[in-house]
Motif scaffolding. Sequence first.
Motif, PDB file in Angstrom:
ATOM      1  N   GLN A 198     -34.137  12.393   1.606  1.00 16.69           N
ATOM      2  CA  GLN A 198     -35.083  11.490   0.969  1.00 16.69           C
ATOM      3  C   GLN A 198     -35.853  12.187  -0.145  1.00 16.69           C
ATOM      4  O   GLN A 198     -36.088  11.611  -1.209  1.00 16.69           O
ATOM      5  N   ARG A 199     -36.243  13.431   0.095  1.00 21.92           N
ATOM      6  CA  ARG A 199     -36.979  14.186  -0.929  1.00 21.92           C
ATOM      7  C   ARG A 199     -36.145  14.349  -2.193  1.00 21.92           C
ATOM      8  O   ARG A 199     -36.620  14.107  -3.306  1.00 21.92           O
ATOM      9  N   GLN A 200     -34.897  14.739  -2.030  1.00 22.35           N
ATOM     10  CA  GLN A 200     -34.036  14.951  -3.181  1.00 22.35           C
ATOM     11  C   GLN A 200     -33.753  13.647  -3.912  1.00 22.35           C
ATOM     12  O   GLN A 200     -33.644  13.629  -5.146  1.00 22.35           O
ATOM     13  N   PHE A 201     -33.635  12.536  -3.165  1.00 19.08           N
ATOM     14  CA  PHE A 201     -33.396  11.253  -3.832  1.00 19.08           C
ATOM     15  C   PHE A 201     -34.582  10.872  -4.705  1.00 19.08           C
ATOM     16  O   PHE A 201     -34.401  10.496  -5.884  1.00 19.08           O
ATOM     17  N   VAL A 202     -35.794  10.918  -4.144  1.00 13.83           N
ATOM     18  CA  VAL A 202     -36.972  10.523  -4.916  1.00 13.83           C
ATOM     19  C   VAL A 202     -37.122  11.415  -6.140  1.00 13.83           C
ATOM     20  O   VAL A 202     -37.412  10.940  -7.247  1.00 13.83           O
ATOM     21  N   LEU A 203     -36.907  12.704  -5.961  1.00 11.80           N
ATOM     22  CA  LEU A 203     -36.998  13.634  -7.075  1.00 11.80           C
ATOM     23  C   LEU A 203     -35.990  13.285  -8.169  1.00 11.80           C
ATOM     24  O   LEU A 203     -36.321  13.230  -9.354  1.00 11.80           O
ATOM     25  N   ALA A 204     -34.753  13.017  -7.771  1.00 12.00           N
ATOM     26  CA  ALA A 204     -33.697  12.744  -8.747  1.00 12.00           C
ATOM     27  C   ALA A 204     -33.874  11.386  -9.417  1.00 12.00           C
ATOM     28  O   ALA A 204     -33.699  11.255 -10.642  1.00 12.00           O
ATOM     29  N   ILE A 205     -34.203  10.358  -8.641  1.00 13.78           N
ATOM     30  CA  ILE A 205     -34.292   9.013  -9.219  1.00 13.78           C
ATOM     31  C   ILE A 205     -35.473   8.911 -10.180  1.00 13.78           C
ATOM     32  O   ILE A 205     -35.417   8.170 -11.176  1.00 13.78           O
ATOM     33  N   THR A 206     -36.532   9.668  -9.913  1.00 16.26           N
ATOM     34  CA  THR A 206     -37.698   9.645 -10.800  1.00 16.26           C
ATOM     35  C   THR A 206     -37.323  10.079 -12.213  1.00 16.26           C
ATOM     36  O   THR A 206     -37.864   9.579 -13.203  1.00 16.26           O
ATOM     37  N   LYS A 207     -36.370  10.985 -12.322  1.00 17.57           N
ATOM     38  CA  LYS A 207     -35.944  11.478 -13.634  1.00 17.57           C
ATOM     39  C   LYS A 207     -35.146  10.440 -14.422  1.00 17.57           C
ATOM     40  O   LYS A 207     -34.914  10.617 -15.614  1.00 17.57           O
ATOM     41  N   THR A 208     -34.708   9.359 -13.760  1.00 21.54           N
ATOM     42  CA  THR A 208     -33.948   8.313 -14.456  1.00 21.54           C
ATOM     43  C   THR A 208     -34.825   7.122 -14.832  1.00 21.54           C
ATOM     44  O   THR A 208     -34.354   6.204 -15.483  1.00 21.54           O
ATOM     45  N   MET A 209     -36.082   7.124 -14.412  1.00 18.69           N
ATOM     46  CA  MET A 209     -36.966   5.976 -14.617  1.00 18.69           C
ATOM     47  C   MET A 209     -37.691   6.065 -15.952  1.00 18.69           C
ATOM     48  O   MET A 209     -38.921   6.005 -16.023  1.00 18.69           O
ATOM     49  N   SER A 210     -36.932   6.203 -17.006  1.00 21.11           N
ATOM     50  CA  SER A 210     -37.525   6.359 -18.333  1.00 21.11           C
ATOM     51  C   SER A 210     -37.324   5.098 -19.161  1.00 21.11           C
ATOM     52  O   SER A 210     -36.245   4.519 -19.163  1.00 21.11           O
ATOM     53  N   TRP A 211     -38.378   4.712 -19.874  1.00 17.15           N
ATOM     54  CA  TRP A 211     -38.278   3.589 -20.805  1.00 17.15           C
ATOM     55  C   TRP A 211     -38.020   4.095 -22.214  1.00 17.15           C
ATOM     56  O   TRP A 211     -38.041   3.312 -23.163  1.00 17.15           O
ATOM     57  N   ALA A 212     -37.777   5.387 -22.357  1.00 16.25           N
ATOM     58  CA  ALA A 212     -37.653   5.993 -23.683  1.00 16.25           C
ATOM     59  C   ALA A 212     -36.221   6.451 -23.935  1.00 16.25           C
ATOM     60  O   ALA A 212     -35.347   6.352 -23.077  1.00 16.25           O
ATOM     61  N   GLY A 213     -36.001   6.972 -25.150  1.00 18.01           N
ATOM     62  CA  GLY A 213     -34.728   7.599 -25.481  1.00 18.01           C
ATOM     63  C   GLY A 213     -33.541   6.672 -25.314  1.00 18.01           C
ATOM     64  O   GLY A 213     -33.538   5.530 -25.780  1.00 18.01           O
ATOM     65  N   ARG A 214     -32.517   7.163 -24.635  1.00 16.13           N
ATOM     66  CA  ARG A 214     -31.253   6.444 -24.501  1.00 16.13           C
ATOM     67  C   ARG A 214     -31.325   5.299 -23.490  1.00 16.13           C
ATOM     68  O   ARG A 214     -30.316   4.635 -23.255  1.00 16.13           O
ATOM     69  N   ARG A 215     -32.490   5.047 -22.944  1.00 18.11           N
ATOM     70  CA  ARG A 215     -32.654   3.927 -22.006  1.00 18.11           C
ATOM     71  C   ARG A 215     -33.548   2.829 -22.587  1.00 18.11           C
ATOM     72  O   ARG A 215     -33.675   1.751 -21.991  1.00 18.11           O
ATOM     73  N   ARG A 216     -34.165   3.091 -23.715  1.00 20.01           N
ATOM     74  CA  ARG A 216     -35.158   2.165 -24.265  1.00 20.01           C
ATOM     75  C   ARG A 216     -34.570   0.787 -24.570  1.00 20.01           C
ATOM     76  O   ARG A 216     -35.161  -0.245 -24.228  1.00 20.01           O
ATOM     77  N   ARG A 217     -33.401   0.738 -25.214  1.00 23.88           N
ATOM     78  CA  ARG A 217     -32.835  -0.561 -25.618  1.00 23.88           C
ATOM     79  C   ARG A 217     -32.466  -1.393 -24.386  1.00 23.88           C
ATOM     80  O   ARG A 217     -32.663  -2.608 -24.384  1.00 23.88           O
ATOM     81  N   GLY A 218     -31.950  -0.752 -23.365  1.00 24.78           N
ATOM     82  CA  GLY A 218     -31.619  -1.477 -22.142  1.00 24.78           C
ATOM     83  C   GLY A 218     -32.854  -2.033 -21.467  1.00 24.78           C
ATOM     84  O   GLY A 218     -32.873  -3.188 -21.027  1.00 24.78           O
ATOM     85  N   TRP A 219     -33.902  -1.211 -21.405  1.00 25.44           N
ATOM     86  CA  TRP A 219     -35.159  -1.659 -20.798  1.00 25.44           C
ATOM     87  C   TRP A 219     -35.733  -2.855 -21.561  1.00 25.44           C
ATOM     88  O   TRP A 219     -36.109  -3.869 -20.950  1.00 25.44           O
ATOM     89  N   ASN A 220     -35.811  -2.746 -22.864  1.00 22.75           N
ATOM     90  CA  ASN A 220     -36.366  -3.835 -23.659  1.00 22.75           C
ATOM     91  C   ASN A 220     -35.545  -5.112 -23.502  1.00 22.75           C
ATOM     92  O   ASN A 220     -36.097  -6.226 -23.451  1.00 22.75           O
ATOM     93  N   ASN A 221     -34.224  -4.967 -23.430  1.00 22.28           N
ATOM     94  CA  ASN A 221     -33.363  -6.129 -23.255  1.00 22.28           C
ATOM     95  C   ASN A 221     -33.599  -6.780 -21.897  1.00 22.28           C
ATOM     96  O   ASN A 221     -33.643  -8.012 -21.780  1.00 22.28           O
ATOM     97  N   ASP A 222     -33.743  -5.965 -20.856  1.00 21.55           N
ATOM     98  CA  ASP A 222     -34.010  -6.517 -19.528  1.00 21.55           C
ATOM     99  C   ASP A 222     -35.340  -7.267 -19.503  1.00 21.55           C
ATOM    100  O   ASP A 222     -35.449  -8.358 -18.931  1.00 21.55           O
ATOM    101  N   VAL A 223     -36.360  -6.678 -20.109  1.00 17.54           N
ATOM    102  CA  VAL A 223     -37.670  -7.333 -20.142  1.00 17.54           C
ATOM    103  C   VAL A 223     -37.550  -8.710 -20.806  1.00 17.54           C
ATOM    104  O   VAL A 223     -38.112  -9.702 -20.317  1.00 17.54           O
ATOM    105  N   THR A 224     -36.798  -8.774 -21.896  1.00 17.48           N
ATOM    106  CA  THR A 224     -36.608 -10.057 -22.589  1.00 17.48           C
ATOM    107  C   THR A 224     -35.814 -11.036 -21.731  1.00 17.48           C
ATOM    108  O   THR A 224     -36.233 -12.190 -21.543  1.00 17.48           O
TER     109      THR A 224
END
Length: 305
Positions: A198-224
């Motif tokens: 569980q510790r390793q999962f939370v640590l790893a998944i937190t690093k993917t929760m970015s609204w910036a960089g190469r994830r920004r367009r996907g995030w903005n599209n989902d919000v819309t």
Amino acid sequence: MKQAKNNRIETDSVQLINIALGKVQVSISGTGLPVLVIHGSPGGVDAAKLMAGFLPVNQFRSISVSRPGYLRTPLGTNASIDHEVAQLVAVLDELGITRIAILAWSGGGPVAYRFAVNYPERVTSLVQLAALSSRWEKPNYPLDSRFLFRSVLGNGLIRLFAHVALNRLIESALASEGAIRGLELKRFTADVLADETQRQFVLAITKTMSWAGRRRRGWNNDVTNYGQIDTLELEKVRCPVLLIHGDADTDVLPKYSRIAHDTNSQLILLKGGTHLAFYAHPESYAVQAKAKKLVSEVPVSCSFF
């Protein structure tokens, strides 16, 4: 496994598959029953691979993807939910997979529901983890969350905290994804820290929760897209559905699983569970076992009727 026409698809590697509807970043791991893994908002193939980590690789073949606008999957000109579903179907066609179970989390929920609605003959079961099921409006996130997840500097601080302040990072992740506070938060944090998986999962998944960089367009599209949902036509879903939700989730409120719950589904609410409850909670292993059981079952007809 079938090779894509212009791409060599290899197990346990991240590939970019060219299909008529665009390109999709895909990773395939394991052997056995196929499971399509659909990450949330934000995310990417890295998050989907983490989601699939509880599935034994000698029993399940996990097909993890980056959704449109995330990492190396382009957003394209048609960014609708149904177009995303059509892309996923085309990827499965390339891989020679006709029927599949689907595991989706959070913002991946609408895509999974629409897949089951549009292609009922291809879906054996749905496992929906704290998944959206109707219109969602982006909340007014606290300033610290906007800084950490919406900026390159903030993303760098998350990686730094993982090395120098792991306890605080885990506690902050649980607090930001749920309503638990005080002694309850301390207890949950201690439990997660004491459990390596569980510790390793939370640590790893937190690093993917970015609204910036190469994830920004996907995030903005989902919000819309999710702010414009009129109906996902949930009443047309006919395959077995397992809904798992933490009752203290503040990211995607438990009401979304209650809305989706009907005679085709089983709803499990985890007491004190945050948005991470399926992977970080005292009952995580028990509900993961239920999810594995459901996706292991391949009914003759994907219907209870």
